[in-house]
Design an enzyme around this catalytic site. Structure first.
Site, PDB file in Angstrom:
ATOM      1  N   VAL A 196      -9.593   2.070  -4.139  1.00 46.32           N
ATOM      2  CA  VAL A 196      -9.463   0.903  -3.913  1.00 46.32           C
ATOM      3  C   VAL A 196      -8.169   1.117  -2.905  1.00 46.32           C
ATOM      4  O   VAL A 196      -7.639   1.803  -2.241  1.00 46.32           O
ATOM      5  CB  VAL A 196      -8.130   0.337  -5.431  1.00 46.32           C
ATOM      6  N   GLU A 197      -7.938  -0.111  -2.918  1.00 44.19           N
ATOM      7  CA  GLU A 197      -6.873  -0.708  -1.184  1.00 44.19           C
ATOM      8  C   GLU A 197      -7.646  -0.457  -0.128  1.00 44.19           C
ATOM      9  O   GLU A 197      -6.792  -0.033   0.486  1.00 44.19           O
ATOM     10  CB  GLU A 197      -5.360  -0.781  -2.152  1.00 44.19           C
ATOM     11  N   GLY A 198      -8.710  -0.313  -0.054  1.00 43.29           N
ATOM     12  CA  GLY A 198      -9.120   0.434   1.328  1.00 43.29           C
ATOM     13  C   GLY A 198      -9.895   1.750   0.711  1.00 43.29           C
ATOM     14  O   GLY A 198      -9.093   2.619   1.202  1.00 43.29           O
ATOM     15  N   ARG A 203       1.022  -1.315   0.173  1.00 48.63           N
ATOM     16  CA  ARG A 203       0.090  -0.078  -0.084  1.00 48.63           C
ATOM     17  C   ARG A 203       1.133   1.349  -0.048  1.00 48.63           C
ATOM     18  O   ARG A 203       0.636   2.535  -0.100  1.00 48.63           O
ATOM     19  CB  ARG A 203      -0.816  -0.286   1.339  1.00 48.63           C
TER      20      ARG A 203
END
Length: 770
Positions: free
Chosen positions: A453-455, A331
């Site tokens: 995306v990715e949270g 991330r």
């Protein structure tokens, strides 16, 4: 006097005699702590335990060690990485045409896919023993960022196999057989991976995935074996439409206890060939005009062998931990790389356009309204690049700081959104007309992809940054929670008692230090350097004390309710985040050799971060559930009020002037931006016009002056204007020739694309400049 002496003796006995302290202070505190302790699910615990603490822990301590930060070496490239950057990367960049990819092809052209596979762009995180490149996080970040300045769709295609997915999971957890089976093919590009996590009922709350796997007996290769019967429905899966191997996350159950005594094992990850019976690759998504492959996948009663679990049977039920540990590093690279590309491009090309585009006889970058937006672009881009470097430094040092990477992902993508909005405002019509001459639209359309995306960013800010940071980064809270959870209560009490004394000292130190810094304006706080940035180190140390104090009081007074007070915790998360970003700015300034030309950017960036900290604290105090406590905290942290102002206009004006000057400083701030030395290229047409017009400033000034005097008509353009200036002896022959050539470049730079109406109806976009 005797009363004071008696009180001191009582305090000494209460705190100095262990048995008395435990009975009178620690045991009641222990019971209170257990009562207010927020309940934590297994998935929350695994997320909390994933990753490391780095500089975020220093900021949370109230006493950041600036000398230690500045001693940390900025990452460099190996000779192999530099050769790749100078060779294969440049080859790929030259082959990319973002408009053609997104509008005509709606896929990467075969020639581009071939370059990616030939040079193993998918293998940056795969070890050399399996044919991979084994690049550092610094090289990975640089390469993805630079590609994203040219084509977001290509950058996303390359970043996914080099981030959270089969390659990384196999590298860290795969069995030897799994690594040998898959990694060489993934490195060569013969195998294309995707990872299926999110679905219709599970987005940012991936822990709630409804997809299931049930351990049972079934047939595989003509034999009855113990395996898993899977059912899943996934969407938003990047590379799914072209994937040959599917990484799948699901909840695993063992109702017949075939592999153990537990029936519900938890989230598990498996690796499945997409040509396996029952695997369905569904329709393709089309995310905001970006042509990278993204789509759906389904499976109903798909039976797989047990050894297809990544890491084998021993990793059954450990998928969430695996994902969190990998995500805490990835991330900090992939999505921040896209945001960095946005910042570099916005600064480089907005500065160029603001000089080339003229209104009322002046470059539009000379107007203060435009300068305000340009100041934000340059100031925020300085922060974006600084944050990217500092986070990559942590990753290169071997850390996997989950809170820092969450901050990095959230704030860099949000700052990327702001600079892109400002760039569009300055470019106006030039920025909104789609076509081969538009270098902003694709990045603008793609910005929300990074946000979600990715949270999703809302979840990241409100739940993760402070929610994890308060426990993970605090020097004592996590250990106190572990003591409170100890099944042996007496052992837990002894551990808690030891921690409590330290915690009380920590809290007392922060309380009085916060007040002292507030009363003195932090003038006596230590700083590792002298000069114009000294005051910033002092103010950040002061705010670190304030954060530590407010976090302690929040956890003490709200306990488990703090997790539900998302707006309160988000504001404390903002304080921590802006402390980190400001640290990154100061670190970059030192690493770059304290460049005088960078000072307006540094001043703007730090003022912006301190102002944001002030705003966050103001909202925290105003909305603190116990208003009396909120007012007391505000007095201790800001006894004379919150006085952090927005960046001064002068900094914005200095930044805008710097953005409109070609040279070393501009190159340092936008070094990731790709441009081709070709007047017909989407980047080259603006860059060449800008540089040439800057060189001919004196020529343009003379012409404007002559027009104002009436020596040349103001209605002439191009060759006619050059001829008139030559005839009036305003320009020499060589100057007139240079002016004609520059005007061709200028007119193309301000031009936008248009399309034949009939072509557009047929879905064809054959552009011509207008």
């Amino acid at each position: 006097m005797s009363i004071i002496l008696i009180l001191l003796v009582i305090i000494a006995v209460l705190f100095g005699v262990p048995d008395i302290r435990r009975r009178v202070i620690s045991r009641p505190a222990f019971k209170f702590f257990k009562r207010v302790l927020p309940p934590m699910s297994n998935t929350e615990r695994e997320a909390m335990e994933a990753g490391d603490v780095w500089w975020d822990g220093e900021l949370f301590s109230g006493q950041p060690d600036w000398f230690s930060l500045l001693k940390t070496k900025a990452p460099t490239f190996t000779s192999e990485e530099q050769a790749f950057i100078d060779g294969p990367l440049e080859e790929l960049l030259a082959a990319l045409d973002d408009f053609d990819i997104n509008v005509h092809q709606r896929d990467l052209p075969e020639a581009v896919w071939a370059i990616i596979k030939k040079h193993r762009f998918f293998a940056m995180i795969i070890g050399k023993e399996y044919g991979g490149l084994d690049f550092s996080p610094a090289a990975n970040s640089h390469i993805v960022s630079r590609i994203a300045t040219r084509s977001l769709a290509t950058a996303v295609t390359i970043m996914v196999p080099n981030s959270l997915g089969p390659g990384e999971l196999l590298t860290h957890y795969g069995t030897m057989e799994q690594k040998q089976r898959w990694l060489p093919g993934l490195a060569k590009g013969d195998e294309i991976p995707c990872f299926a996590l999110t679905g219709p009922e599970a987005g940012s709350d991936a822990g709630s995935i409804p997809d299931t796997g049930v351990i049972c007996k079934g047939e595989y290769n003509g034999e009855e074996v113990v395996g898993i019967r899977l059912n899943w429905s996934k969407r938003y899966i990047t590379l799914a439409p072209v994937a040959t191997v599917l990484g799948l996350a699901f909840k695993l159950y063992d109702p017949e206890n075939l592999i153990g005594e537990k029936e519900e094992l938890g989230i598990t990850c498996a690796l499945i060939p997409t040509n396996h019976e029952g695997v369905e690759i569904g329709d393709r998504h089309y995310p905001l005009t970006q042509a990278f492959m993204n789509g759906t996948t389904y499976g109903k009663d798909v039976f797989i062998p047990l050894d297809w679990i990544i890491g084998g049977q021993k990793y059954a039920g450990k998928g969430w931990q695996m994902l969190m540990e990998c995500l805490s590093a990835g991330r900090g690279i992939s999505l921040p790389a896209l945001a960095t590309a946005t910042g570099h491009n916005a600064q480089r090309y907005t500065g160029a356009y603001a000089f080339v585009r003229q209104q009322f006889g002046l470059p539009i970058g000379k107007f203060e309204g435009v300068q305000e937006a340009m100041g934000r672009i340059g100031g925020l881009n300085y922060s974006i690049e600084s944050m990217r470097r500092l986070t990559v430094t942590a990753l290169c040092e071997g850390y996997s700081p989950s809170v820092i990477t969450a901050m990095t992902k959230y704030h860099m993508t949000e700052m990327g959104r702001q600079v892109m909005n400002d760039a569009l405002d300055v470019h106006a019509g030039k920025g909104i007309q789609m076509g081969p001459l538009n270098y902003l639209a694709s990045g603008y359309m793609g910005t929300p992809i990074s946000i979600t995306v990715e949270g999703a960013n809302i979840l990241t800010r409100n739940l993760m940054i402070f929610g994890q940071g308060a426990t993970r980064c605090h020097p004592y809270v996590l250990a106190e929670m572990e003591a409170a959870a100890n099944e042996d209560e007496e052992a837990g009490l002894r551990a808690f008692d030891h921690l409590l004394i330290k915690h009380i000292g920590f809290a007392a130190g922060n309380t009085f230090s916060a007040l002292w810094h507030g009363l003195t304006g932090a003038r006596f706080a230590n700083a590792p350097v002298s000069g114009e940035t000294t005051k910033y180190y002092q103010q950040l140390s002061r705010m670190s004390r304030g954060l530590a104090l407010c976090a302690d009081v929040s956890m003490l007074t709200m306990g488990g309710d703090l997790k539900r007070k998302e707006m309160i915790s988000a504001r404390l998360g903002d304080v921590l985040s802006h402390l980190y970003m400001a640290s990154a700015v100061l670190k970059r300034f030192e690493d770059d050799g304290r460049q005088v030309a960078d000072l307006p950017f540094v001043h703007y960036a730090i003022a912006n971060h301190l102002h944001a900290i002030g705003v966050a604290f103001a909202g925290f105090f105003q909305n603190f559930p116990n208003q009396a406590v909120g007012r007391i905290l505000k007095f201790f942290v800001f006894p004379f009020g919150i006085r952090y102002l927005k960046p001064a206009d002068g900094y914005a004006q200095a930044i805008s002037e710097a953005m409109m000057q070609p040279g070393v400083a501009r190159e340092r701030h936008t070094f990731l931006s790709y441009w081709k030395d070709d007047g017909k290229d989407v980047t080259g047409h603006m860059e060449l016009a800008f540089v040439r017009m800057f060189e001919l400033q004196d020529v343009y000034k003379r012409i404007k002056k002559a027009q104002k005097k009436g020596e040349i008509s103001e209605n002439l353009l191009g060759d006619e204007l050059a001829d008139a200036a030559l005839e009036a002896e305003i320009l020499s022959t060589d100057e007139a020739k240079a002016f004609r050539e520059c005007e061709i470049l200028r007119m193309r730079a301000v031009a936008v694309d248009s399309f034949a109406k009939e072509d557009v109806k047929k879905g064809e976009f054959n552009a011509k400049p207008t």
